[in-house]
Design a protein around this motif. Structure first.
Motif, PDB file in Angstrom:
ATOM      1  N   ALA A 153     -67.648 -23.010  72.236  1.00 25.75           N
ATOM      2  CA  ALA A 153     -66.771 -24.146  71.958  1.00 25.75           C
ATOM      3  C   ALA A 153     -65.547 -24.129  72.864  1.00 25.75           C
ATOM      4  O   ALA A 153     -65.099 -25.172  73.356  1.00 25.75           O
ATOM      5  CB  ALA A 153     -66.352 -24.144  70.494  1.00 25.75           C
ATOM      6  N   GLY A 154     -64.979 -22.927  73.105  1.00 29.82           N
ATOM      7  CA  GLY A 154     -63.818 -22.841  73.980  1.00 29.82           C
ATOM      8  C   GLY A 154     -64.111 -23.295  75.390  1.00 29.82           C
ATOM      9  O   GLY A 154     -63.265 -23.886  76.057  1.00 29.82           O
ATOM     10  N   VAL A 155     -65.326 -23.033  75.850  1.00 31.17           N
ATOM     11  CA  VAL A 155     -65.700 -23.398  77.211  1.00 31.17           C
ATOM     12  C   VAL A 155     -66.132 -24.853  77.297  1.00 31.17           C
ATOM     13  O   VAL A 155     -65.741 -25.591  78.205  1.00 31.17           O
ATOM     14  CB  VAL A 155     -66.811 -22.470  77.727  1.00 31.17           C
ATOM     15  CG1 VAL A 155     -67.310 -22.938  79.087  1.00 31.17           C
ATOM     16  CG2 VAL A 155     -66.304 -21.052  77.815  1.00 31.17           C
ATOM     17  N   ARG A 156     -66.946 -25.291  76.342  1.00 37.09           N
ATOM     18  CA  ARG A 156     -67.604 -26.589  76.476  1.00 37.09           C
ATOM     19  C   ARG A 156     -66.792 -27.750  75.937  1.00 37.09           C
ATOM     20  O   ARG A 156     -66.961 -28.874  76.395  1.00 37.09           O
ATOM     21  CB  ARG A 156     -68.952 -26.557  75.748  1.00 37.09           C
ATOM     22  CG  ARG A 156     -69.902 -25.502  76.277  1.00 37.09           C
ATOM     23  CD  ARG A 156     -71.243 -25.640  75.622  1.00 37.09           C
ATOM     24  NE  ARG A 156     -72.192 -24.679  76.173  1.00 37.09           N
ATOM     25  CZ  ARG A 156     -73.495 -24.770  76.017  1.00 37.09           C
ATOM     26  NH1 ARG A 156     -74.005 -25.757  75.309  1.00 37.09           N
ATOM     27  NH2 ARG A 156     -74.298 -23.873  76.550  1.00 37.09           N
ATOM     28  N   LEU A 157     -65.943 -27.533  74.955  1.00 38.78           N
ATOM     29  CA  LEU A 157     -65.252 -28.623  74.292  1.00 38.78           C
ATOM     30  C   LEU A 157     -63.779 -28.636  74.673  1.00 38.78           C
ATOM     31  O   LEU A 157     -63.260 -27.683  75.268  1.00 38.78           O
ATOM     32  CB  LEU A 157     -65.398 -28.490  72.773  1.00 38.78           C
ATOM     33  CG  LEU A 157     -66.829 -28.335  72.234  1.00 38.78           C
ATOM     34  CD1 LEU A 157     -66.807 -28.228  70.723  1.00 38.78           C
ATOM     35  CD2 LEU A 157     -67.709 -29.482  72.699  1.00 38.78           C
ATOM     36  N   SER A 158     -63.118 -29.737  74.307  1.00 39.27           N
ATOM     37  CA  SER A 158     -61.674 -29.820  74.511  1.00 39.27           C
ATOM     38  C   SER A 158     -60.972 -28.802  73.616  1.00 39.27           C
ATOM     39  O   SER A 158     -61.570 -28.244  72.689  1.00 39.27           O
ATOM     40  CB  SER A 158     -61.186 -31.235  74.197  1.00 39.27           C
ATOM     41  OG  SER A 158     -61.384 -31.536  72.828  1.00 39.27           O
ATOM     42  N   THR A 159     -59.694 -28.580  73.877  1.00 43.82           N
ATOM     43  CA  THR A 159     -58.954 -27.569  73.116  1.00 43.82           C
ATOM     44  C   THR A 159     -58.921 -27.907  71.627  1.00 43.82           C
ATOM     45  O   THR A 159     -59.138 -27.030  70.777  1.00 43.82           O
ATOM     46  CB  THR A 159     -57.527 -27.451  73.666  1.00 43.82           C
ATOM     47  OG1 THR A 159     -57.589 -27.125  75.062  1.00 43.82           O
ATOM     48  CG2 THR A 159     -56.753 -26.369  72.936  1.00 43.82           C
ATOM     49  N   LYS A 160     -58.671 -29.168  71.299  1.00 39.67           N
ATOM     50  CA  LYS A 160     -58.613 -29.553  69.883  1.00 39.67           C
ATOM     51  C   LYS A 160     -59.972 -29.387  69.207  1.00 39.67           C
ATOM     52  O   LYS A 160     -60.074 -28.870  68.095  1.00 39.67           O
ATOM     53  CB  LYS A 160     -58.129 -30.993  69.757  1.00 39.67           C
ATOM     54  CG  LYS A 160     -56.677 -31.188  70.172  1.00 39.67           C
ATOM     55  CD  LYS A 160     -56.244 -32.639  69.962  1.00 39.67           C
ATOM     56  CE  LYS A 160     -54.792 -32.836  70.355  1.00 39.67           C
ATOM     57  NZ  LYS A 160     -54.347 -34.239  70.171  1.00 39.67           N
ATOM     58  N   ALA A 161     -61.036 -29.827  69.877  1.00 41.12           N
ATOM     59  CA  ALA A 161     -62.374 -29.723  69.293  1.00 41.12           C
ATOM     60  C   ALA A 161     -62.786 -28.263  69.137  1.00 41.12           C
ATOM     61  O   ALA A 161     -63.340 -27.863  68.098  1.00 41.12           O
ATOM     62  CB  ALA A 161     -63.379 -30.477  70.148  1.00 41.12           C
ATOM     63  N   SER A 162     -62.513 -27.450  70.154  1.00 37.11           N
ATOM     64  CA  SER A 162     -62.897 -26.036  70.059  1.00 37.11           C
ATOM     65  C   SER A 162     -62.065 -25.310  68.998  1.00 37.11           C
ATOM     66  O   SER A 162     -62.558 -24.401  68.320  1.00 37.11           O
ATOM     67  CB  SER A 162     -62.740 -25.363  71.418  1.00 37.11           C
ATOM     68  OG  SER A 162     -61.381 -25.392  71.836  1.00 37.11           O
ATOM     69  N   LEU A 163     -60.789 -25.710  68.851  1.00 36.39           N
ATOM     70  CA  LEU A 163     -59.958 -25.115  67.810  1.00 36.39           C
ATOM     71  C   LEU A 163     -60.519 -25.435  66.422  1.00 36.39           C
ATOM     72  O   LEU A 163     -60.545 -24.574  65.531  1.00 36.39           O
ATOM     73  CB  LEU A 163     -58.524 -25.621  67.930  1.00 36.39           C
ATOM     74  CG  LEU A 163     -57.543 -25.146  66.856  1.00 36.39           C
ATOM     75  CD1 LEU A 163     -57.444 -23.621  66.862  1.00 36.39           C
ATOM     76  CD2 LEU A 163     -56.175 -25.780  67.060  1.00 36.39           C
ATOM     77  N   ALA A 164     -61.010 -26.672  66.260  1.00 39.77           N
ATOM     78  CA  ALA A 164     -61.601 -27.052  64.976  1.00 39.77           C
ATOM     79  C   ALA A 164     -62.863 -26.232  64.693  1.00 39.77           C
ATOM     80  O   ALA A 164     -63.076 -25.762  63.559  1.00 39.77           O
ATOM     81  CB  ALA A 164     -61.915 -28.543  64.966  1.00 39.77           C
ATOM     82  N   ILE A 165     -63.703 -26.037  65.714  1.00 40.95           N
ATOM     83  CA  ILE A 165     -64.925 -25.239  65.536  1.00 40.95           C
ATOM     84  C   ILE A 165     -64.558 -23.791  65.200  1.00 40.95           C
ATOM     85  O   ILE A 165     -65.167 -23.154  64.317  1.00 40.95           O
ATOM     86  CB  ILE A 165     -65.786 -25.307  66.807  1.00 40.95           C
ATOM     87  CG1 ILE A 165     -66.300 -26.726  67.030  1.00 40.95           C
ATOM     88  CG2 ILE A 165     -66.944 -24.334  66.727  1.00 40.95           C
ATOM     89  CD1 ILE A 165     -67.277 -27.213  65.998  1.00 40.95           C
ATOM     90  N   THR A 166     -63.561 -23.237  65.884  1.00 41.20           N
ATOM     91  CA  THR A 166     -63.139 -21.853  65.616  1.00 41.20           C
ATOM     92  C   THR A 166     -62.577 -21.716  64.201  1.00 41.20           C
ATOM     93  O   THR A 166     -62.885 -20.742  63.489  1.00 41.20           O
ATOM     94  CB  THR A 166     -62.100 -21.411  66.645  1.00 41.20           C
ATOM     95  OG1 THR A 166     -62.639 -21.539  67.966  1.00 41.20           O
ATOM     96  CG2 THR A 166     -61.680 -19.973  66.424  1.00 41.20           C
TER      97      THR A 166
END
Length: 430
Positions: free
Chosen positions: A120-133
């Protein structure tokens, strides 16, 4: 982990303001590693305690989480360039994988959470990857606290998830910079190619100007002399045949000389342009200087003055037309480009005067001003319907070439009718 290996060779692109999938079509080795990680989780989780099963709620929860994680993992492997499917798969893997890690904390199930957060950190935007994390950490903590996982596990694994997310963000920033650098390099390559093409076109225009300026003057003079010879030989009275034949032979000899000189200058110009050296120009300058010294009464202050004086003498000899050559100011040495531009301007202007207004008086002026070099050529316009026989000869690019040459030398050229005269004026800063 398979996804981490994929990051090494991945490329980035942006579409509709969001990062596209990396490794949409990974090499077979990377795809095999991804499948191997999934198989490892499916094989080792059932062997760890507590084990999945249908007997109790704990085992049933592990079984459901394992099945959902496997299904989401397979969907993620098949997502390719489909952004929505990739995001959905990662979201499901975050919930199911995080819960599986909390339900079975002493098994390799924690690898799922690490893969999800780094991907998620690599593939998505910061906000989206933060939500997944955050989803992964929340699912893990809820499942871990519900099953009574040790506090060390509850504190350590979320830290690992967050660390993998931070690693993914760092990798994403690196890949974005690499992509920007590659785009800048490609843009530089295109700019260089465009510059080379523009240089090639400019060189072609320069060659065209040189060929035109050399041949137009020489061949126009040849045509005038041959026409004169034809007229003399065509209407010879019997009592003066010998004298007229001698004049005709003199015209033909001048035509031959003009042809030979024109071809020599053409070869020198082409040689200098093709080889990019000064040898041809030096030889031409030496030849011009020698011929100037031989054809004038005394030494000239500058080569340009001598060349223009010789040019005016040749014009007078070719067509028996009156021409006045005047030098204003103190002659001085000028740059090679400025001198060549001034000479070609005078040469082309006299050729045009011979073509369009034969027999009309011409004034050629060279002015050495403090800040500029000026060449002025003025000739009377012919009466309507009395243009010379060569008025329609040529391609019509003479004045265009002169303006281009003047611009390259940093000067300006104006040409047009003025009070019954045709005026050509060249100004070059020196």
């Amino acid at each position: 982990m398979g996804d981490v290996l994929t990051l090494i060779t991945a490329r980035w692109e942006t579409a509709r303001g969001r990062p596209a999938s990396i490794g949409a079509n990974p090499p077979p080795a990377i795809a095999a590693v991804r499948v191997l990680v999934l198989v490892m989780v499916l094989v080792t989780v059932p062997l760890a305690e507590p084990r999945p099963g249908l007997a109790g709620p704990h085992g049933l929860a592990i079984t459901v989480a394992l099945v959902v994680t496997a299904a989401a993992w397979l969907a993620w492997l098949r997502s390719g360039c489909r952004y929505a499917l990739m995001v959905t798969s990662l979201a499901v893997m975050a919930a199911a994988g995080g819960a599986l890690g909390g339900l079975s904390p002493f098994s390799p199930a924690v690898a799922i959470g690490c893969v999800v957060t780094s991907s998620a950190g690599v593939r998505l935007s910061t906000k989206a990857s933060l939500a997944i994390t955050a989803e992964t950490v929340a699912a893990f903590l809820i499942a871990g606290m519900a099953t009574g996982a040790p506090s060390g596990v509850l504190a350590g694994y979320p830290a690992a998830f967050i660390g993998m997310w931070a690693f993914g963000l760092t990798r994403r920033a690196y890949l974005l910079r690499a992509e920007e650098a590659e785009a800048a390099l490609e843009q530089a390559r295109r700019a260089h190619a465009a510059e080379n093409q523009a240089a090639a076109l400019a060189e072609r225009a320069r060659i065209a100007r040189e060929i035109h300026d050399v041949l137009a003057h020489s061949l126009a003079a040849v045509s005038v002399n041959l026409q004169a010879a034809e007229g003399l030989l065509g209407s010879l009275p019997a009592d003066s045949r010998a004298s007229e034949v001698a004049k005709a032979m003199e015209c033909i000899e001048r035509a031959v000389a003009f042809t030979r000189d024109g071809m020599t200058e053409t070869r020198r110009a082409i040689l200098a342009l093709r080889e990019g050296s000064d040898d041809g120009d030096a030889a031409a300058a030496a030849s011009t200087a020698a011929s100037t010294a031989a054809s004038t009464a005394g030494p000239e202050p500058t080569r340009l003055v001598g060349e223009l004086r010789k040019l005016s003498q040749e014009y007078r000899a070719d067509g028996d037309a009156p021409i006045d050559f005047d030098v204003t100011g103190t002659p001085r040495l000028v740059g090679a480009e400025a001198a060549l531009t001034a000479y070609r301007t005078a040469q082309e202007s006299l050729t045009n005067a011979r073509k369009h207004a034969p027999g009309q008086p011409v004034a050629l002026g060279l002015t050495f001003a403090p800040a500029e070099l000026r060449v002025l050529v003025v000739n009377a316009l012919p009466a309507v319907g009395q243009a010379g026989p060569l008025a329609h000869a040529g391609a019509g690019y003479g004045l265009t070439g002169l303006r281009e040459r003047a611009a390259l030398a940093g000067g300006t050229l104006t040409a047009g009718p003025d009070s019954g005269q045709w005026r050509v004026c060249l100004r070059i800063p020196v």
